[in-house]
Design a protein around this motif. Structure first.
Motif, PDB file in Angstrom:
ATOM      1  N   LYS A  27       7.845  25.298  16.321  1.00 51.50           N
ATOM      2  CA  LYS A  27       9.301  25.426  16.471  1.00 51.50           C
ATOM      3  C   LYS A  27      10.041  24.776  15.299  1.00 51.50           C
ATOM      4  CE  LYS A  27       9.219  27.248  20.678  1.00 51.50           C
ATOM      5  NZ  LYS A  27       9.811  28.558  21.021  1.00 51.50           N
ATOM      6  N   ASP A  28       9.355  24.579  14.178  1.00 46.10           N
ATOM      7  CA  ASP A  28       9.928  23.902  13.013  1.00 46.10           C
ATOM      8  C   ASP A  28      10.394  22.494  13.361  1.00 46.10           C
ATOM      9  OD1 ASP A  28       9.441  25.766  11.051  1.00 46.10           O
ATOM     10  OD2 ASP A  28      11.355  26.807  11.328  1.00 46.10           O
ATOM     11  N   MET A  29       9.598  21.825  14.182  1.00 44.21           N
ATOM     12  CA  MET A  29       9.863  20.439  14.550  1.00 44.21           C
ATOM     13  C   MET A  29       8.688  19.566  14.132  1.00 44.21           C
ATOM     14  SD  MET A  29      11.416  20.842  18.397  1.00 44.21           S
ATOM     15  CE  MET A  29      12.734  22.006  18.761  1.00 44.21           C
ATOM     16  N   ILE A  30       8.919  18.279  14.095  1.00 46.82           N
ATOM     17  CA  ILE A  30       7.859  17.296  13.875  1.00 46.82           C
ATOM     18  C   ILE A  30       7.341  16.889  15.250  1.00 46.82           C
ATOM     19  CG2 ILE A  30       7.310  14.998  12.984  1.00 46.82           C
ATOM     20  CD1 ILE A  30       9.661  15.455  10.971  1.00 46.82           C
ATOM     21  N   GLY A  31       6.032  16.966  15.430  1.00 40.61           N
ATOM     22  CA  GLY A  31       5.454  16.670  16.733  1.00 40.61           C
ATOM     23  C   GLY A  31       4.730  15.342  16.757  1.00 40.61           C
ATOM     24  N   PHE A  40       3.491  17.898  10.975  1.00 44.23           N
ATOM     25  CA  PHE A  40       4.674  18.264  10.197  1.00 44.23           C
ATOM     26  C   PHE A  40       4.588  19.723   9.732  1.00 44.23           C
ATOM     27  CE2 PHE A  40       3.646  13.807   9.623  1.00 44.23           C
ATOM     28  CZ  PHE A  40       4.857  13.148   9.829  1.00 44.23           C
ATOM     29  N   PRO A  41       5.674  20.479   9.873  1.00 48.16           N
ATOM     30  CA  PRO A  41       5.666  21.880   9.416  1.00 48.16           C
ATOM     31  C   PRO A  41       5.789  21.962   7.900  1.00 48.16           C
ATOM     32  CG  PRO A  41       7.827  21.318  10.279  1.00 48.16           C
ATOM     33  CD  PRO A  41       6.952  20.116  10.505  1.00 48.16           C
ATOM     34  N   THR A  42       5.069  22.910   7.328  1.00 47.42           N
ATOM     35  CA  THR A  42       5.112  23.143   5.886  1.00 47.42           C
ATOM     36  C   THR A  42       5.540  24.580   5.617  1.00 47.42           C
ATOM     37  OG1 THR A  42       2.763  23.657   6.031  1.00 47.42           O
ATOM     38  CG2 THR A  42       3.334  21.440   5.292  1.00 47.42           C
ATOM     39  N   GLY A  43       5.580  24.953   4.336  1.00 47.04           N
ATOM     40  CA  GLY A  43       5.923  26.323   3.966  1.00 47.04           C
ATOM     41  C   GLY A  43       4.677  27.131   3.687  1.00 47.04           C
ATOM     42  N   LYS A  44       4.092  26.957   2.502  1.00 48.12           N
ATOM     43  CA  LYS A  44       2.929  27.762   2.103  1.00 48.12           C
ATOM     44  C   LYS A  44       1.600  27.109   2.449  1.00 48.12           C
ATOM     45  CE  LYS A  44       2.807  26.020  -2.670  1.00 48.12           C
ATOM     46  NZ  LYS A  44       2.886  26.389  -4.110  1.00 48.12           N
ATOM     47  N   TYR A  45       1.607  25.839   2.797  1.00 47.27           N
ATOM     48  CA  TYR A  45       0.371  25.143   3.134  1.00 47.27           C
ATOM     49  C   TYR A  45       0.200  25.031   4.650  1.00 47.27           C
ATOM     50  CZ  TYR A  45      -0.073  23.690  -1.762  1.00 47.27           C
ATOM     51  OH  TYR A  45      -0.216  23.678  -3.123  1.00 47.27           O
ATOM     52  N   PRO A  46      -1.021  24.705   5.109  1.00 43.79           N
ATOM     53  CA  PRO A  46      -1.209  24.432   6.541  1.00 43.79           C
ATOM     54  C   PRO A  46      -0.383  23.211   6.938  1.00 43.79           C
ATOM     55  CG  PRO A  46      -3.329  24.699   5.429  1.00 43.79           C
ATOM     56  CD  PRO A  46      -2.289  24.611   4.359  1.00 43.79           C
ATOM     57  N   PRO A  47      -0.002  23.075   8.203  1.00 40.24           N
ATOM     58  CA  PRO A  47       0.736  21.893   8.640  1.00 40.24           C
ATOM     59  C   PRO A  47      -0.009  20.612   8.276  1.00 40.24           C
ATOM     60  CG  PRO A  47       0.646  23.527  10.390  1.00 40.24           C
ATOM     61  CD  PRO A  47      -0.274  24.020   9.307  1.00 40.24           C
ATOM     62  N   PRO A  93      18.146  20.815   5.940  1.00 36.09           N
ATOM     63  CA  PRO A  93      17.738  22.194   6.217  1.00 36.09           C
ATOM     64  C   PRO A  93      16.217  22.340   6.222  1.00 36.09           C
ATOM     65  CG  PRO A  93      19.582  22.176   4.704  1.00 36.09           C
ATOM     66  CD  PRO A  93      19.154  20.738   4.859  1.00 36.09           C
ATOM     67  N   VAL A  94      15.717  23.118   7.160  1.00 34.76           N
ATOM     68  CA  VAL A  94      14.272  23.258   7.335  1.00 34.76           C
ATOM     69  C   VAL A  94      13.593  23.731   6.058  1.00 34.76           C
ATOM     70  CG1 VAL A  94      12.467  24.532   8.563  1.00 34.76           C
ATOM     71  CG2 VAL A  94      14.437  23.663   9.814  1.00 34.76           C
ATOM     72  N   ASN A  95      14.152  24.734   5.399  1.00 33.58           N
ATOM     73  CA  ASN A  95      13.505  25.276   4.204  1.00 33.58           C
ATOM     74  C   ASN A  95      13.419  24.242   3.084  1.00 33.58           C
ATOM     75  OD1 ASN A  95      13.045  27.741   5.389  1.00 33.58           O
ATOM     76  ND2 ASN A  95      14.892  28.705   4.563  1.00 33.58           N
ATOM     77  N   GLU A  96      14.441  23.397   2.979  1.00 34.78           N
ATOM     78  CA  GLU A  96      14.400  22.330   1.976  1.00 34.78           C
ATOM     79  C   GLU A  96      13.257  21.364   2.285  1.00 34.78           C
ATOM     80  OE1 GLU A  96      17.962  20.147   1.408  1.00 34.78           O
ATOM     81  OE2 GLU A  96      19.153  21.881   0.787  1.00 34.78           O
ATOM     82  N   PHE A  97      13.157  20.986   3.550  1.00 38.66           N
ATOM     83  CA  PHE A  97      12.083  20.067   3.959  1.00 38.66           C
ATOM     84  C   PHE A  97      10.721  20.678   3.661  1.00 38.66           C
ATOM     85  CE2 PHE A  97       8.903  18.815   7.114  1.00 38.66           C
ATOM     86  CZ  PHE A  97       8.893  17.441   6.942  1.00 38.66           C
ATOM     87  N   LYS A  98      10.537  21.944   4.045  1.00 40.02           N
ATOM     88  CA  LYS A  98       9.243  22.592   3.837  1.00 40.02           C
ATOM     89  C   LYS A  98       8.911  22.708   2.353  1.00 40.02           C
ATOM     90  CE  LYS A  98       8.893  25.397   8.046  1.00 40.02           C
ATOM     91  NZ  LYS A  98       8.790  26.783   8.567  1.00 40.02           N
TER      92      LYS A  98
END
Length: 364
Positions: A130-134, A163-170, A289-294
């Motif tokens: 869900k684009d959250m930190i668990g 932690f959610p990432t963009g191109k890499y695995p979490p 913003p989520v995309n910035e974080f990722k």
């Protein structure tokens, strides 16, 4: 022996159904265990099935629990698991945390009256989707002695941050707060192997490499193994897990935690109900913003992966990376199970009138 994911999943579901679980709960419990085996965390996968059945037969696991919230604020909750499978109770609790985070930015849930919940990573990764930190942690069977002691007072008490990432695995930091998880001792026992020095001590407090030492009064050591190597830090982390999971929720804590292992019985003077967990979800976009974080976490991963290596054949490993690679391989090529585990599972299947496990066709 290699087993296909689908065959192992069906087998596991059938075991839980034979225990009296609903179809929904059997599917969910199997999913938690299968992710452990897929990610190469063999100590917490189907190898634990015999333990769940044993506790069910002792009426310590309720196959049809009425899981519910007993205390709540907008961002927090306490849940009573009604002695259900932790494999079912914890995902229920994480869904509560996620819903609170969706509305208020973060959600925190403490759970009592539960049982062993599998790998902490399963529950933390629910938030990542869900684009959250668990966050996920649990207390466990009292097998670990605090620094300077030979008395079993704490569990392996794992904690996980995902932690959610963009191109890499979490990025998934999933670890026991002891020098080793008890499940690794069980795997060593079944494989007939010794364990590294620094994992366990005997009843007198001396290092031993015998994986059976716990059954004769020994204990696991905190992360760090001894004071000179930072065991007080492992003790502190384990204490944090115990307090958040149990003192906060009303579960049993410390030496009162009802054990999952077969050679211990629950204390006669419980201070709470069942074992405890602590779960949390935090919206990334509550901070930026989520995309910035990722993008920046991808950059973090990339930079750490390119760090100068002492040995060119040993690159820096990002937390969660080996498990991700194992999952890709095992989904494609099958899940390896040691012979002793297969024997235990098929004996269990016979007792519960479930079809036995079969090897992956063409691979033995």
């Amino acid at each position: 022996m290699l087993v296909s994911e689908s065959a192992l999943r069906t087998f596991t579901e059938n075991i839980f159904l034979a225990m009296g679980c609903s179809k929904e709960h059997a599917l969910l419990a199997a999913d938690v265990l299968l992710l452990s085996d897929l990610r190469g965390i063999d100590s917490h996968g189907v190898a634990r099935l015999t333990g769940y059945v044993r506790l069910w037969q002792k009426q310590r696991i309720n196959p049809t629990p009425n899981i519910g919230i007993v205390h709540e604020t907008p961002t927090t909750a306490t849940i009573d698991g009604d002695a259900g499978l932790g494999l079912v109770v914890a995902p229920f609790a994480m869904q509560v945390a996620i819903k609170k985070a969706e509305q208020y930015g973060s959600g925190w849930v403490s759970i009592r009256n539960s049982n062993h919940f599998g790998i902490a990573g399963y529950h933390a990764l629910m938030a990542v989707q869900k684009d959250m930190i668990g966050f996920a942690m649990t207390n466990a069977s009292p097998l670990v002695a605090p620094t300077f002691s030979n008395e079993r007072m704490l569990g392996t008490n794992p904690m996980c941050y995902a932690f959610p990432t963009g191109k890499y695995p979490p990025v998934v930091v999933d670890m026991a707060t002891s020098a080793a998880a008890n499940g690794k001792l069980e795997i060593a026992q079944r494989s007939g192997k010794q364990v590294p020095e620094g994992w366990i001590q005997d009843a007198e407090g001396n290092y031993t490499t015998d994986p059976h030492a716990l059954k004769s009064g020994g204990s696991l050591l905190p992360l760090g193994s001894d004071r000179e190597h930072g065991s007080h830090k492992g003790f502190g982390l384990s204490a944090t897990v115990d307090i958040l999971s149990a003192v906060l929720s009303g579960a049993n804590y410390g030496p009162w935690v009802p054990p999952f292992v077969s050679f211990l019985e629950p204390p006669a003077d419980p201070v709470g109900t069942g074992i405890g967990h602590f779960l949390g979800a935090m919206r990334v976009d509550g901070f930026r913003p989520v995309n910035e974080f990722k993008d920046h976490l991808d950059n973090w991963v990339s930079r750490f992966k390119s760090a100068s290596a002492i040995n060119p054949d040993q690159k820096v490993i990002i937390p969660g990376e080996p498990e991700y690679e194992a999952e890709i391989d095992r989904r494609k090529n099958g899940i390896p199970l040691v012979d002793a585990v297969v024997e235990d599972l098929n004996e269990l299947a016979q007792r519960l009138n479930v079809s036995p496990l079969r090897p992956l066709k063409g691979k033995f």
